[in-house]
Design a protein around this motif. Structure first.
Motif, short mmCIF file in Angstrom:
data_model
loop_
_atom_site.label_atom_id
_atom_site.label_comp_id
_atom_site.label_asym_id
_atom_site.label_seq_id
_atom_site.Cartn_x
_atom_site.Cartn_y
_atom_site.Cartn_z
N VAL A 195 0.82 -1.18 0.13
CA VAL A 195 0.04 0.00 0.13
C VAL A 195 0.70 1.41 0.08
CG1 VAL A 195 -1.78 1.40 1.49
CG2 VAL A 195 -2.01 -1.15 1.16
N LEU A 196 1.96 1.32 0.73
CA LEU A 196 2.98 2.48 0.87
C LEU A 196 3.48 2.70 -0.44
CD1 LEU A 196 4.31 1.95 4.38
CD2 LEU A 196 2.80 3.93 3.65
N ASP A 197 3.86 1.65 -1.27
CA ASP A 197 4.38 1.81 -2.39
C ASP A 197 3.60 2.47 -3.40
OD1 ASP A 197 6.75 0.55 -1.87
OD2 ASP A 197 6.37 -1.44 -2.68
N LEU A 198 2.18 2.08 -3.36
CA LEU A 198 1.21 2.59 -4.23
C LEU A 198 0.93 4.09 -4.05
CD1 LEU A 198 -1.29 -0.18 -4.84
CD2 LEU A 198 0.23 0.69 -6.51
N GLN A 199 0.91 4.10 -2.63
CA GLN A 199 0.42 5.73 -2.21
C GLN A 199 1.79 6.55 -2.51
OE1 GLN A 199 0.10 4.70 2.11
NE2 GLN A 199 -2.19 5.08 1.75
N THR A 200 3.03 6.24 -2.46
CA THR A 200 4.08 6.93 -2.75
C THR A 200 4.25 7.09 -4.37
OG1 THR A 200 5.40 5.88 -0.91
CG2 THR A 200 6.67 7.08 -2.72
N PHE A 201 3.84 6.04 -5.25
CA PHE A 201 3.80 6.26 -6.59
C PHE A 201 2.67 7.22 -7.05
CE2 PHE A 201 2.19 5.07 -10.84
CZ PHE A 201 3.51 5.26 -11.39
N GLU A 202 1.70 7.13 -6.49
CA GLU A 202 0.43 8.27 -6.91
C GLU A 202 0.97 9.59 -6.59
OE1 GLU A 202 -4.30 8.81 -6.49
OE2 GLU A 202 -3.18 8.26 -4.69
N ARG A 203 1.75 9.82 -5.48
CA ARG A 203 2.03 11.13 -5.11
C ARG A 203 3.04 11.66 -5.92
NH1 ARG A 203 4.56 10.15 -0.58
NH2 ARG A 203 6.40 10.66 -1.34
N ILE A 204 4.06 10.87 -6.45
CA ILE A 204 4.92 11.31 -7.59
C ILE A 204 4.40 11.34 -8.72
CG2 ILE A 204 7.27 10.46 -8.57
CD1 ILE A 204 7.60 11.13 -5.44
N LEU A 205 3.49 10.55 -9.07
CA LEU A 205 2.80 10.65 -10.31
C LEU A 205 1.99 12.02 -10.49
CD1 LEU A 205 1.91 9.29 -12.91
CD2 LEU A 205 -0.10 8.32 -11.76
#
Length: 156
Positions: free
Chosen positions: A122-132
């Motif tokens: 979940v943290l990986d996806l949250q971080t990816f979305e923020r960067i995206l």
């Protein structure tokens, strides 16, 4: 910091499916999830249900009713499926037309926060979305109704 790239999985009739892949890994996140359970006699049926739901989403769209919100109010992290499955696949539902499949595992606790591996996905996806989102604001990534247009890797 790790570098990830966005991988196109399937352009369905109403939804485009993506996953992310860490540059240092041989497999994308969704492939890791799939390969973890495809040979598991007990969980294979749950996995095949998830695959069927994903195929349905590609055709009909990533409609809200297919998901359960899992992350924070400020992000797009959802879990699939909401059926009576022991498996949880975490995704980013950006819209009805764009879904990014992540990784997941066996749900052994009430919340993903209680399980180190699920929390990591979940943290990986949250971080990816923020960067995206930052890259969209900067003009480096374009998100249309059903496509994410980029040729870059992302530092997460």
């Amino acid at each position: 910091m790790s570098e990830v790239e966005l991988i196109l999985l399937n352009e369905g009739r109403n939804c485009t499916l993506y996953t992310i892949q860490f540059i240092s890994d041989d497999e994308a996140e969704y492939e890791k999830f799939y390969n973890k359970f495809i040979e598991d006699a007990k969980l294979n049926q749950d996995l095949l249900k998830i695959v069927q739901v994903i195929d349905n989403i590609a055709e009909k769209g990533a409609l809200e009713r297919y998901f359960r919100y899992e992350g924070k109010v400020s992000d797009s992290v959802v879990a699939l499926p909401t059926l009576s499955s022991k498996l949880r696949l975490y995704c980013l539902r950006l819209s009805d037309g764009i879904l990014i499949l992540g990784n997941g595992g066996i749900k052994k606790s009430q919340t993903y926060e209680e399980d180190d591996s699920l929390r990591g996905y979940v943290l990986d996806l949250q971080t990816f979305e923020r960067i995206l989102k930052e890259e969209v604001k900067a003009g480096n990534v374009v998100i249309t109704e059903r496509k994410i247009e980029t040729d870059q890797t992302f530092e997460i």
